[in-house]
Design a protein around this motif. Sequence first.
Motif, PDB file in Angstrom:
ATOM      1  N   ASN A 129      62.265  35.798  56.366  1.00 53.06           N
ATOM      2  CA  ASN A 129      63.090  34.585  56.370  1.00 53.06           C
ATOM      3  C   ASN A 129      64.437  34.787  57.062  1.00 53.06           C
ATOM      4  OD1 ASN A 129      61.607  32.464  54.653  1.00 53.06           O
ATOM      5  ND2 ASN A 129      61.457  34.306  53.398  1.00 53.06           N
ATOM      6  N   THR A 130      64.752  36.043  57.357  1.00 55.94           N
ATOM      7  CA  THR A 130      66.057  36.359  57.922  1.00 55.94           C
ATOM      8  C   THR A 130      66.387  35.542  59.176  1.00 55.94           C
ATOM      9  OG1 THR A 130      65.856  38.592  57.062  1.00 55.94           O
ATOM     10  CG2 THR A 130      67.513  38.222  58.760  1.00 55.94           C
ATOM     11  N   ASP A 131      65.501  35.603  60.143  1.00 57.57           N
ATOM     12  CA  ASP A 131      65.748  34.878  61.396  1.00 57.57           C
ATOM     13  C   ASP A 131      65.926  33.384  61.139  1.00 57.57           C
ATOM     14  OD1 ASP A 131      65.385  37.339  62.492  1.00 57.57           O
ATOM     15  OD2 ASP A 131      63.563  36.857  63.608  1.00 57.57           O
ATOM     16  N   THR A 132      65.120  32.852  60.249  1.00 58.12           N
ATOM     17  CA  THR A 132      65.194  31.424  59.944  1.00 58.12           C
ATOM     18  C   THR A 132      66.519  31.078  59.280  1.00 58.12           C
ATOM     19  OG1 THR A 132      62.856  31.699  59.403  1.00 58.12           O
ATOM     20  CG2 THR A 132      63.810  29.513  59.056  1.00 58.12           C
ATOM     21  N   ILE A 133      66.988  31.934  58.400  1.00 58.45           N
ATOM     22  CA  ILE A 133      68.276  31.728  57.738  1.00 58.45           C
ATOM     23  C   ILE A 133      69.401  31.711  58.772  1.00 58.45           C
ATOM     24  CG2 ILE A 133      69.966  32.812  56.186  1.00 58.45           C
ATOM     25  CD1 ILE A 133      67.495  33.854  54.546  1.00 58.45           C
ATOM     26  N   SER A 183      70.259  43.180  63.698  1.00 59.09           N
ATOM     27  CA  SER A 183      68.945  43.353  64.324  1.00 59.09           C
ATOM     28  C   SER A 183      68.250  42.006  64.476  1.00 59.09           C
ATOM     29  CB  SER A 183      68.077  44.377  63.589  1.00 59.09           C
ATOM     30  OG  SER A 183      67.833  43.992  62.281  1.00 59.09           O
ATOM     31  N   SER A 184      68.589  41.065  63.612  1.00 60.26           N
ATOM     32  CA  SER A 184      68.083  39.702  63.784  1.00 60.26           C
ATOM     33  C   SER A 184      68.656  39.070  65.048  1.00 60.26           C
ATOM     34  CB  SER A 184      68.453  38.855  62.561  1.00 60.26           C
ATOM     35  OG  SER A 184      68.106  37.504  62.761  1.00 60.26           O
ATOM     36  N   PHE A 185      69.959  39.262  65.278  1.00 61.65           N
ATOM     37  CA  PHE A 185      70.590  38.754  66.509  1.00 61.65           C
ATOM     38  C   PHE A 185      69.890  39.302  67.743  1.00 61.65           C
ATOM     39  CE2 PHE A 185      74.963  38.329  64.259  1.00 61.65           C
ATOM     40  CZ  PHE A 185      74.652  37.034  63.880  1.00 61.65           C
ATOM     41  N   ARG A 186      69.675  40.605  67.738  1.00 60.71           N
ATOM     42  CA  ARG A 186      69.034  41.251  68.896  1.00 60.71           C
ATOM     43  C   ARG A 186      67.661  40.643  69.170  1.00 60.71           C
ATOM     44  NH1 ARG A 186      68.732  46.649  66.911  1.00 60.71           N
ATOM     45  NH2 ARG A 186      70.753  46.444  65.883  1.00 60.71           N
ATOM     46  N   ARG A 187      66.888  40.484  68.084  1.00 58.49           N
ATOM     47  CA  ARG A 187      65.543  39.932  68.185  1.00 58.49           C
ATOM     48  C   ARG A 187      65.589  38.507  68.735  1.00 58.49           C
ATOM     49  NH1 ARG A 187      64.107  41.974  63.344  1.00 58.49           N
ATOM     50  NH2 ARG A 187      64.882  40.118  62.282  1.00 58.49           N
ATOM     51  N   LEU A 188      66.422  37.687  68.118  1.00 59.60           N
ATOM     52  CA  LEU A 188      66.486  36.271  68.497  1.00 59.60           C
ATOM     53  C   LEU A 188      66.983  36.086  69.923  1.00 59.60           C
ATOM     54  CD1 LEU A 188      67.888  34.759  65.167  1.00 59.60           C
ATOM     55  CD2 LEU A 188      65.638  34.292  66.165  1.00 59.60           C
ATOM     56  N   GLU A 189      67.944  36.934  70.321  1.00 63.43           N
ATOM     57  CA  GLU A 189      68.466  36.795  71.678  1.00 63.43           C
ATOM     58  C   GLU A 189      67.403  37.206  72.701  1.00 63.43           C
ATOM     59  OE1 GLU A 189      72.303  38.593  72.364  1.00 63.43           O
ATOM     60  OE2 GLU A 189      72.761  37.017  73.823  1.00 63.43           O
ATOM     61  N   ILE A 220      68.579  32.380  70.725  1.00 64.83           N
ATOM     62  CA  ILE A 220      70.036  32.234  70.645  1.00 64.83           C
ATOM     63  C   ILE A 220      70.647  32.815  71.920  1.00 64.83           C
ATOM     64  CG2 ILE A 220      70.190  32.325  68.110  1.00 64.83           C
ATOM     65  CD1 ILE A 220      71.043  35.254  68.329  1.00 64.83           C
ATOM     66  N   SER A 221      71.859  32.391  72.218  1.00 64.81           N
ATOM     67  CA  SER A 221      72.598  33.021  73.313  1.00 64.81           C
ATOM     68  C   SER A 221      73.963  33.403  72.751  1.00 64.81           C
ATOM     69  CB  SER A 221      72.744  32.060  74.490  1.00 64.81           C
ATOM     70  OG  SER A 221      73.431  30.899  74.073  1.00 64.81           O
ATOM     71  N   SER A 222      74.685  34.254  73.472  1.00 65.67           N
ATOM     72  CA  SER A 222      75.956  34.723  72.926  1.00 65.67           C
ATOM     73  C   SER A 222      77.051  34.703  73.970  1.00 65.67           C
ATOM     74  CB  SER A 222      75.799  36.145  72.389  1.00 65.67           C
ATOM     75  OG  SER A 222      75.464  37.020  73.435  1.00 65.67           O
ATOM     76  N   TYR A 223      78.275  34.603  73.500  1.00 67.11           N
ATOM     77  CA  TYR A 223      79.451  34.650  74.384  1.00 67.11           C
ATOM     78  C   TYR A 223      80.632  35.168  73.582  1.00 67.11           C
ATOM     79  CZ  TYR A 223      80.391  30.205  71.945  1.00 67.11           C
ATOM     80  OH  TYR A 223      80.588  29.241  70.986  1.00 67.11           O
TER      81      TYR A 223
END
Lengths: 108, 108
Positions: free
Chosen positions: A13-17, A53-59, A64-67
């Motif tokens: 559920n981490t990514d979904t959260i 690690s969720s950020f890494r996966r999702l990106e 997701i994108s980041s700035y």
Amino acid sequence: MKGKISSDLIRGNTDTIVLGILRTTDSYGYEIYKKIIEKSEGEYELKEATLYSSFRRLEKEGCISSYWGDETQGGRRKYYKITSAGETLYERNKADWEFTKNIINKLL
Amino acid sequence: MKGKISSDLIRGNTDTIVLGILRTTDSYGYEIYKKIIEKSEGEYELKEATLYSSFRRLEKEGCISSYWGDETQGGRRKYYKITSAGETLYERNKADWEFTKNIINKLL
DNA sequence: TAATAGTACTTTGACAGACAAAGTACTTTG
DNA sequence: CAAAGTACTTTGTCTGTCAAAGTACTATTA
């Protein structure tokens, strides 16, 4: 955090959260970390290592994108933004969760 | 099995599901495997390898015990029986699940 | 002003649960 | 007789979670 939240029960559920939070507004790691504790009324703490690690996966998956924020003073912040692929994933994951929840209820 | 049950969403419930079945009556691997498919109305299949590692875990923890069936003909069957420690674990796991489920609902 | 607590990001390595794949052995059915 | 079904088991791999550690800056407070 008196709770009995085992990592195994919340797993998946981490990514979904994370997406659920970014759906409202762009945000950065530490803020999301705090928001999860707040939203769960202090019952659940998603560990920072897990969050990143969720950020890494999702990106990597383009959800997701980041700035970097333009903080003139104070520590730098990396902001994350949900993409349309991320919105789609959120909807699907949430539906999967509802579905799975019902199955588990049948099985216990 | 058209379903979208990801292993990660059901993770952590395996032992509880097994205990839930053994709470009714003693049973053996293949029967439990079938019963899970049946109880989930064909939506979830707990893989045999996963089931057997659950047995190993539960037996080591003293939550189930096992004995060979006295099949005079037909393949031998290893029956599993829930212990009182297993009953206790079942109750606790089920309560944990209810608790966690609510938290996840808050977070999504 | 020095120490401490808080904000903010990141990497590394370990662990545990789920499962694919493969195998053994027996029985029933076509 | 072959194939499908019943029944059990092991081995090795993958993935998500997290502990632990580190870097770097800021605000508080003693």
